[in-house]
Design an enzyme around this catalytic site. Structure first.
Site, PDB file in Angstrom:
ATOM      1  N   LYS A   1      12.546 -54.930 -14.944  1.00 40.31           N
ATOM      2  CA  LYS A   1      12.846 -53.628 -14.342  1.00 40.31           C
ATOM      3  C   LYS A   1      12.047 -53.482 -13.048  1.00 40.31           C
ATOM      4  O   LYS A   1      10.852 -53.213 -13.065  1.00 40.31           O
ATOM      5  CB  LYS A   1      12.472 -52.490 -15.299  1.00 40.31           C
ATOM      6  CG  LYS A   1      13.152 -51.181 -14.901  1.00 40.31           C
ATOM      7  CD  LYS A   1      12.462 -49.953 -15.402  1.00 40.31           C
ATOM      8  CE  LYS A   1      11.489 -49.325 -14.430  1.00 40.31           C
ATOM      9  NZ  LYS A   1      11.909 -49.077 -13.068  1.00 40.31           N
TER      10      LYS A   1
ATOM     11  N   GLU B   1      -1.956 -54.028 -14.642  1.00 41.07           N
ATOM     12  CA  GLU B   1      -2.709 -54.097 -13.385  1.00 41.07           C
ATOM     13  C   GLU B   1      -2.425 -52.847 -12.577  1.00 41.07           C
ATOM     14  O   GLU B   1      -1.260 -52.543 -12.301  1.00 41.07           O
ATOM     15  CB  GLU B   1      -2.313 -55.361 -12.616  1.00 41.07           C
ATOM     16  CG  GLU B   1      -2.639 -56.599 -13.437  1.00 41.07           C
ATOM     17  CD  GLU B   1      -2.392 -57.887 -12.693  1.00 41.07           C
ATOM     18  OE1 GLU B   1      -2.776 -57.955 -11.525  1.00 41.07           O
ATOM     19  OE2 GLU B   1      -1.820 -58.815 -13.290  1.00 41.07           O
TER      20      GLU B   1
ATOM     21  N   CYS C   1      -2.471 -52.596  -3.292  1.00 41.03           N
ATOM     22  CA  CYS C   1      -3.489 -52.121  -4.237  1.00 41.03           C
ATOM     23  C   CYS C   1      -4.858 -52.646  -3.829  1.00 41.03           C
ATOM     24  O   CYS C   1      -5.878 -52.074  -4.174  1.00 41.03           O
ATOM     25  CB  CYS C   1      -3.136 -52.492  -5.665  1.00 41.03           C
ATOM     26  SG  CYS C   1      -2.510 -54.143  -5.812  1.00 41.03           S
TER      27      CYS C   1
ATOM     28  N   GLU D   1      -7.237 -42.580  -5.536  1.00 39.99           N
ATOM     29  CA  GLU D   1      -6.405 -43.506  -4.777  1.00 39.99           C
ATOM     30  C   GLU D   1      -5.383 -42.720  -3.947  1.00 39.99           C
ATOM     31  O   GLU D   1      -4.834 -41.737  -4.430  1.00 39.99           O
ATOM     32  CB  GLU D   1      -5.673 -44.435  -5.748  1.00 39.99           C
ATOM     33  CG  GLU D   1      -5.108 -45.640  -5.063  1.00 39.99           C
ATOM     34  CD  GLU D   1      -4.380 -46.586  -6.018  1.00 39.99           C
ATOM     35  OE1 GLU D   1      -4.242 -47.751  -5.668  1.00 39.99           O
ATOM     36  OE2 GLU D   1      -3.936 -46.141  -7.094  1.00 39.99           O
TER      37      GLU D   1
END
Ligand SMILES: Cc1cc2nc3c(=O)[nH]c(=O)nc-3n(C[C@H](O)[C@H](O)[C@H](O)COP(=O)(O)OP(=O)(O)OC[C@H]3O[C@@H](n4cnc5c(N)ncnc54)[C@H](O)[C@@H]3O)c2cc1C
Length: 1018
Positions: free
Chosen positions: A678, A759, A793, A889
């Site tokens: 996906k 992750e 990231c 973040e």
């Protein structure tokens, strides 16, 4: 021989200044480890302000060294520590002396003394302005201004100077300025020569005009290979303009150490003939030999420089001939200290009847004085290359000279230090190449490291391209796929073509793929171009719960067969996908430019990483997959091996749309699992293309199923599904934690403990030490923070700066950020494109607004396109370490700068978030570097480089704390997450008799036609 006779008549050191410098050079040539430390110390010294810091660095660099002069060195350091206020200035003075050896003056006025001295000795000059690396347009403007001032100053001060030979003087103006092209434009990118020329030409025209007015000569110096084609194109384009077409006082450098050199030189000469006006070529070997080899090895490119020194020498002679044969259109300037290279040019010119006054020899200031004198005495034209500038910017130049003077291969060392005979030094380089390729030496010079022969790709025999031994598992046994080198016109053309073709195919519809069948649900999700959201890149069918159920069944059924397939067969599938991907490489990059707003090189990096994942995991599975003996024991054999888990759900993010998806999918498939893939909604077209490539490579039905849809619907359903036994997820913390939690619940019918590879994000920090090299710090920080719009990231979102450097860092950081090219990444050379979608756009904007309430908005770009999801690069200062800006973040082009007192505080601040993904440190203190290596909390710690750009096998990637579960994508142990270990023990003793040995590895269990246990189990 005549040159040697004249040189030997005045025995003199190779270097014009003796004393401290000579002693250092002698020690460096004796001891390689000392040389490295010495040059590093020289490199950092100029940036150290306090005596204590100087002595501290001296101690760190040399205290633990072991060599014949260790006792002396250590006594020196002990004394230095007792009297730092006395010893530090002496050290600085001595190293400044070394720099003064090669730098003709701190400023043009200062340099004039040197130029006058040269004139007395009948030596001309070309002046070069040293400077820090130009990281911003502000700095580039300043360099341009300094060039103009230099021209004015030199012209005024040398009005009455005449040509030393008094013949053909019109070809050799007295005032000669060497210009570093990259110092005039901070955003010069090999990907976009058109842009570079558009920016450089207007900056150069005033300089050229002034040079014409004052009768000066302008030379374009040549720098790294990345800038070569662009510099050549700029030279040709500017000097074909009406204004400069008939002006003969322009020159350019050709580097004979490049394999391209002769072709470039012939092209230039053809151009010169068409132009119809004389120009000059300075022929040199080249100053960046080590750098070019290292760069090429790191990126998997073919090495642009010759690998053997005699090859460079021979090529210099070939190019010498080309230059002299075309003397009627090109004036030759031979830039060499090598008597063989010089003598060859002299002999050839004489043979061709070219007068001595029609070409010149150019040598560097501070080097090879006896050779210069000999040439003058022989009646040749000699010009000295005279760098002008301050000590700090001069360090890079000084280190280059130190390297050159101590190189095993260098002519000057051989003649003046190793006292090689004239006969040896004058040997024809062509004979040396022939000799060396048939000999295997055990104590070789640089081109034969440790007696190993260098392969054409830059590796040594028995070594991987990455520079380590092939014996060293695991990452090094793998050779990474090369990046596309956009220096080459051909690569640029291929990318342009791919962009056009992909655009022409916009609007295609991609169905689901379940059990090898294409399924359309009637509902289509459009994927948009974030640079222009009215543009639909393509549409994908939207899966719902029924399709998710179909996919689980298909994957479950396919697993029955796939888990039995041999490891080699599965590895070969990945290798075939890699081949398809490589073939479609430019097309895939082009799709990423449109669908994800990636700049060219970023998109290519993503495809390269995907190819690496496929090939690396294929190789790793071949190593891991064979059952391995656990222990040698008589009478019994125990083998450990692995079984796949079952149906894996792969949920991938959009920011590395091919790489991360491919990484997770290929790891799952090669280990024998079947997959429901996906992709993230904004990158579903890219996901469909990955499905296509697996299909083309022959993936069996049901082994890989393509199921785009909404995460909250199909994603959640599959995470909860009792028959999905593992989930490989990369994405946001919010979704990751939800998956982690729900996967922990056991549901009715569930027979396995679910495994989650999770992750997530980061709040990555770079620390800048007080002795950091700011040129590198600024360039790498800007790239880490704003490359791909800060949507990696691994991106740097906090810059933690020690107060000593703070003001200068912030000043240069802002100027460099202000110089970035922001725009539609369809254009080559763009650094900052749009953020991925409207949701991100709004969220980041909101975070910036909030940021203004808790910190100072120090910089925000204004030159951004009006349409598309463009967020201007933004810098906050006075950021509180515990505020939202520094803790949460953002995933966009926003950088928070935090000032700290010392390294203790810097480490505490860096570690003071919930994340631990990447971190960086810029420093030249060995002790501080060691400390940071031990203490920074991050899965990937980078020293003196950007904190993004992990390479498969080389930098296994992934974090811990709230950044992830501690798995390392692209690492040797990653595949273990996708399998379960199993040990099979057999008593092999029969009536007291057993075989003496048991093999370390055996064939896979069940790889014979016999049905394998894995199937029986499930
Ligand atoms: C006036 C002047 C201007 C210059 N301008 C530039 C410039 O604009 N751009 C630039 O790049 N260089 C420039 N250089 C060249 C450079 O800085 C070095 O000085 C020059 O390459 C040294 O060559 P040499 O002939 O004096 O010495 P040599 O000792 O004969 O040659 C040393 C050179 O050989 C090459 N080399 C070393 N090892 C190997 C190997 N294993 N295989 C292949 N080749 C090897 C390297 O280029 C090295 O510099 C200039 C040099 C001079 C004198």
């Amino acid at each position: 021989m005549e040159i040697f006779r004249l040189v030997d008549r005045h025995p003199e050191s190779i270097f014009s200044k003796a004393g401290f410098y000579q002693r250092m050079m002698a020690l460096s040539m004796k001891d390689e480890a000392f040389k490295v430390q010495m040059f590093r110390f020289v490199d950092v010294l100029a940036s150290l302000k306090k005596p204590h810091d100087i002595v501290q660095h001296l101690d760190e660099y040399f205290a633990t060294m072991q060599n014949t002069f260790t006792p002396l060195l250590q006594t020196g350091i002990r004394v230095a520590k007792i009297f730092p206020w006395l010893t530090a200035p002496i050290l600085r003075w001595n190293v400044s002396g070394m720099a003064r050896q090669f730098i003709s003056g701190r400023n043009p006025d200062d340099a004039l003394k040197t130029l006058r001295k040269g004139r007395k000795n009948r030596i001309g000059f070309t002046v070069d302005l040293l400077g820090e690396a130009v990281v911003s347009e502000e700095e580039a403007e300043e360099y341009g201004m300094r060039c103009l001032q230099l021209l004015e100053g030199l012209a005024a001060q040398t009005k009455d100077w005449t040509d030393p030979l008094g013949k053909n003087a019109e070809l050799f103006p007295v005032v000669n300025v060497s210009v570093k092209i990259s110092a005039l434009y901070s955003q010069m990118s090999p990907t976009d020569p058109g842009d570079a020329i558009a920016h450089l030409a207007p900056k150069l025209r005033p300089i050229l005009r002034r040079a014409q007015e004052v009768g000066a000569f302008i030379n374009f110096d040549m720098e790294s290979y990345a800038h070569k084609n662009c510099t050549l194109a700029l030279f040709k384009s500017l000097f074909t303009e009406d204004e400069f077409k008939n002006w003969p006082h322009a020159g350019i450098v050709v580097q004979a150490y490049l394999r391209d050199a002769e072709r470039d030189l012939r092209d230039l000469i053809d151009w010169g003939r068409r132009r119809g006006t004389r120009f000059t070529v300075r022929l040199v070997k080249g100053a960046y030999w080590d750098y070019e080899r290292i760069k090429a090895a790191q990126n998997g490119w073919s090495v642009p420089v010759w690998q053997q020194k005699p090859e460079s020498d021979a090529n210099f002679e070939t190019c010498t001939r080309v230059l002299l044969e075309n003397e009627e259109i090109v004036t030759a300037a031979f830039g060499s200290h090598n008597v063989r290279s010089i003598a060859h040019a002299q002999a050839l010119a004489e043979e061709m009847g070219i007068d001595k006054s029609r070409f010149e020899f150019q040598l560097l200031y501070g080097m090879a004085g006896p050779i210069k004198r000999a040439l003058v005495e022989m009646g040749y034209r000699v010009r000295e290359y005279c760098p002008v500038g301050e000590l700090l910017p001069g360090m890079a130049y000084l280190v280059r000279r130190l390297l050159e003077n101590t190189s095993n291969e260098g002519f000057l060392r051989a003649k003046f230090s190793d006292n090689a005979s004239a006969a040896q030094l004058l040997r024809d380089p062509n004979t040396l190449i022939a000799k060396r390729t048939t000999e295997v030496s055990t104590i070789g010079p640089d081109w034969e490291r440790d007696g190993r022969r260098i392969e054409p790709d830059g590796s040594a025999e028995g070594h991987g391209r990455n520079g380590h031994s092939r014996e060293t598992p695991p990452g090094d046994s793998y050779e990474n796929a090369p990046l596309v080198n956009f220096v080459h016109q051909q690569s640029q053309d291929q990318m342009e073509r791919a962009l056009r073709d992909v655009r022409a195919g916009f609007g295609r519809q991609y169905p689901l793929v379940i059990n090898g069948e294409k399924i359309s649900t009637g509902k289509w999700m459009a994927s948009l171009n974030p640079s222009n959201p009215s543009m639909v890149v393509g549409s994908v069918a939207e899966a719902g719960i029924p399709e998710a159920e179909m996919a689980v069944k298909a994957a479950r059924d396919a697993f029955e067969h796939w888990c039995r397939v041999s490891i080699d067969h599965r590895a070969q599938l990945l290798e075939r996908v890699a081949a398809v991907m490589d073939r479609r490489r430019f097309e895939l990059s082009a799709v990423e430019v449109y669908e994800e707003g990636k700049a060219w090189a970023e998109a290519d990096g993503d495809i390269r990483e995907a190819i690496d994942f496929l090939l690396f995991y294929a190789q790793q599975m071949r190593i891991l997959g064979r059952p391995q003996l656990t222990q040698h024991v008589l009478g019994e054999e125990s083998y450990q091996h692995y079984w796949p888990r079952g149906v894996a759900l792969v949920v991938a993010p959009w920011n590395f749309p091919i790489a991360i998806l491919t990484g997770m999918v290929s790891a799952a498939i090669v280990t024998g699992n079947t997959v429901i893939m996906k992709p993230a909604e904004p990158s579903s077209v890219t996901g469909a293309l990955l499905m296509e490539m697996f299909e083309e490579a022959g993936v069996p039905p049901g082994v890989l199923n393509y199921l785009p849809g909404h995460g909250s619907v199909v994603g959640q359903h599959l995470v909860d599904h009792p028959e999905v036994v593992m989930i490989a997820f990369t994405g946001s913390r919010e979704v990751g934690l939800r998956i982690w939690e729900t996967a922990g619940k056991t549901r009715p019918g569930q027979r396995e403990l679910k495994r989650v590879v999770c992750e997530m994000g980061g709040k990555n920090a770079i620390i800048v030490d007080s002795d950091a090299d700011l040129d590198e710090t600024i360039v790498d920080t800007v790239y880490s923070a704003f490359g791909y719009q800060g949507q990696k990231c691994s991106a740097c979102s906090r810059l933690i700066v020690l107060e000593e450097n703070y003001d200068r860092v912030v000043e240069r950081l802002i100027a460099a950020t202000a110089s970035l090219r922001t725009g539609n990444p369809e254009e080559p050379g763009i650094t900052v494109g749009p953020v991925i979608d409207e949701k991100s756009y709004r969220r980041i904007k909101e975070r910036i607004e909030h940021g203004k309430t808790e910190a100072t908005l120090a910089y925000q770009a204004t030159n951004i396109p009006a349409t598309g999801y463009f967020i201007p690069p933004t810098i906050f200062t006075d950021v509180k370490p515990d505020g939202r800006l520094a803790q949460e973040e953002i995933f966009g082009p926003v950088l928070s700068v935090i000032k700290v007192r010392d390294l203790d505080e810097a480490i505490a601040v860096a570690n003071g978030t919930e994340y631990a993904l990447t971190a960086g440190f810029f420093s030249r203190s060995p002790a501080n570097i060691e400390r940071v290596k031990a203490e920074l909390e991050a899965g990937n710690v980078y020293i003196n480089r950007s904190c993004t750009g992990a390479v498969v096998g080389r930098h296994p990637f992934g974090g811990f704390k709230m950044s992830g579960g501690g798995t390392k994508a692209g690492g040797s142990d990653y595949l273990l997450n996708f399998i379960v270990p199993r040990v099979v023990t057999e008593n092999i003793m029969r009536h007291g008799f057993a075989p003496e040995t048991t093999p370390r590895h055996r064939d896979e269990f069940g790889s014979t036609p016999v049905m394998n246990n894995a199937v029986a189990r499930r």
